[in-house]
Design an enzyme around this catalytic site. Structure first.
Site, PDB file in Angstrom:
ATOM      1  CD  GLN A 171      99.383  29.272  37.972  1.00  0.00           C
ATOM      2  OE1 GLN A 171      99.464  29.934  37.108  1.00  0.00           O
ATOM      3  NE2 GLN A 171      98.453  28.487  37.841  1.00  0.00           N
ATOM      4  CG  HIS A 193     102.608  32.483  36.332  1.00  0.00           C
ATOM      5  ND1 HIS A 193     101.897  33.617  36.613  1.00  0.00           N
ATOM      6  CD2 HIS A 193     101.834  31.743  35.146  1.00  0.00           C
ATOM      7  CE1 HIS A 193     100.989  33.584  35.765  1.00  0.00           C
ATOM      8  NE2 HIS A 193     100.933  32.530  35.060  1.00  0.00           N
ATOM      9  CG  ASP A 235     101.605  34.411  31.478  1.00  0.00           C
ATOM     10  OD1 ASP A 235     101.733  35.356  30.581  1.00  0.00           O
ATOM     11  OD2 ASP A 235     100.997  33.734  31.568  1.00  0.00           O
ATOM     12  CD  GLU A 270     102.532  31.399  29.597  1.00  0.00           C
ATOM     13  OE1 GLU A 270     101.492  31.126  29.278  1.00  0.00           O
ATOM     14  OE2 GLU A 270     103.537  30.893  30.216  1.00  0.00           O
ATOM     15  CG  ASP A 304      98.518  31.100  27.298  1.00  0.00           C
ATOM     16  OD1 ASP A 304      97.527  30.508  26.713  1.00  0.00           O
ATOM     17  OD2 ASP A 304      98.404  31.449  28.350  1.00  0.00           O
ATOM     18  CD  GLN A 326      99.786  27.633  29.317  1.00  0.00           C
ATOM     19  OE1 GLN A 326      99.195  27.049  30.181  1.00  0.00           O
ATOM     20  NE2 GLN A 326     100.104  28.908  29.073  1.00  0.00           N
ATOM     21  CE  LYS A 328      96.288  28.248  29.348  1.00  0.00           C
ATOM     22  NZ  LYS A 328      96.241  30.070  29.891  1.00  0.00           N
TER      23      LYS A 328
END
Length: 415
Positions: A171, A193, A235, A270, A304, A326, A328
């Site tokens: 990212q 990212h 993202d 994302e 996410d 994702q 996390k």
């Protein structure tokens, strides 16, 4: 195999905790600082230095194994746990968790996690505690059994020892162009990212974002080594929905347009939109996925926000409400549940991306590598921090060292 003592020591996360609601509402930046009042509870300012708390287990041979507790960058957003407070977490760990740790057989990983991390009454322990303590317990089991953490996960979940590397995703943070160049020069598997977390970065009707996507593809061709062909993963923090509306058809149309602007690349988008609840997210993401699949688009949706816990992951995977999840780890809790989440995704033929946060530490990143490789996730995040070089080194080198050990084990066992 009992723990003789437990150490707690405060530490730093590798980035900052940010008030996502304030940023989404238009907070401006002055250098590295966000200007304005915080909106999300517990935040005293929009950007707060990330804190962590290390828990060290002193084993019978006086070896100390560690795990790190922390929260994610956008704490308190999208159904996540609130902002990490070191004093509060330390107090709860001391009162509730340490007595349990001193009375558990750490040689058996999953039973130890179950016993130490059981709820208090009807309330689950803060996920930061689950995450850090489960890392320490995994390291303890690995030390006592003279194995890698990956081998412990494989044994506990009845998995074959892995032989393949897991693609690494980097990212960029706000230093987009410089960090994209770094990623391309280092032949990162998945990039960049982009941190598209404000209207300024997304642009009117997404034009700024679209131009950035095309630039990344062009730059990859320009300075990448021959044959280098990464997955492009962006993202957008819900900004497609914020800017063009929450109608799934319009969102899918926009994403198809982005994918068509970079032919030949697989495109991951994302968090295209935040529909306000887990159920609404599932229903509307499923529609977007269906439209993209029906068109044969090269774009894939990555969820996410609103998909945090193991139960959330199960619901999205079973509903086919995303192409990739994702996972996390600081939001899932116990790192054993990260392993369960990857296996759940695989069982439902949904992509498993072991992510995390820039606010994590070197220790939590290394533990995540072992779980990712053991379960053969589809990709894993280079973490912690936003600097590319450090995170890619920590995660990439840990994976290479692990696979070298496992390869040697395989050769010895065959011999």
């Amino acid at each position: 195999m009992q723990i003789k003592d437990v150490l707690l020591t405060p530490g730093n996360g590798a980035f900052f905790y940010d008030d996502q609601a304030a940023i989404r509402a238009g907070a401006s930046q002055d250098g590295f600082v966000y200007v304005g009042e915080a909106v999300t509870p517990e935040f005293k300012s929009i950007r707060v230095p990330a804190a962590s708390l290390s828990v060290g287990l002193v084993l019978v041979d006086h070896t100390v194994v560690w795990g790190d507790m922390m929260s994610v960058q956008y704490s308190g957003a999208g159904g996540r746990d609130p902002l990490f407070e070191t004093a509060q977490i330390s107090d709860l760990t001391s009162r509730i968790v340490i007595p349990r740790l001193l009375d558990v057989d750490v040689s058996r990983y999953l039973p130890a996690c179950t016993k130490v991390l059981e709820p208090v009454g009807r309330s689950r322990l803060p996920l930061a505690i689950e995450y850090g303590v489960s890392q320490a317990l995994l390291r303890a089991a690995a030390h006592l059994q003279r194995k890698t953490m990956a081998e412990i996960i494989c044994a506990e979940f009845d998995l074959p020892l892995p032989t393949c590397r897991v693609p690494v995703y980097c990212q960029s943070g706000d230093a987009r162009e410089i960090n994209v160049d770094k990623m391309i020069l280092k032949s990162v598997d998945v990039l960049p990212h982009g941190l598209i977390n404000s209207r300024r970065k997304f642009g009117v009707q997404g034009q700024t974002f679209m131009e950035f996507v095309k630039w990344v593809a062009a730059r990859t061709r320009q300075i990448g080594r021959p044959g280098y062909h990464p997955v492009l993963h962006f993202d957008v923090y819900g900004w497609i929905g914020e800017e063009i509306g929450l109608e799934p058809q319009r969102i899918a149309d926009f994403i198809c347009g982005v994918a068509e602007s970079v032919p030949g690349f697989t495109l991951n988008i994302e968090s295209p939109a935040d529909f306000g609840s887990t159920q609404a997210q599932i229903e509307n993401y499923a529609k977007i996925v269906s439209i993209l699949d029906g068109r044969g688009s090269s774009a894939r949706i990555v969820v996410d926000e609103r998909c945090n816990t193991l139960e959330d992951i199960r619901l999205f995977a079973e509903a086919k409400a995303t192409h990739v999840i994702q996972i996390k780890p600081p939001d899932v809790g116990s790192i054993a549940d990260t392993a369960r989440a990857v296996l759940m995704c695989k069982a439902n033929k949904v992509g498993a991306y072991v992510g995390g946060s820039c606010t994590e530490t070197d220790l939590s990143a290394q533990a995540s590598v072992h779980v990712s490789v053991a379960t053969q996730a589809d990709m894993m995040l280079a973490k912690p921090g936003m600097g590319v070089d450090e995170a890619f080194s920590i995660v990439g080198n840990e994976q290479n060292r692990l696979l070298a050990i496992l390869n040697r084990r395989a050769i010895i066992n065959v011999g």
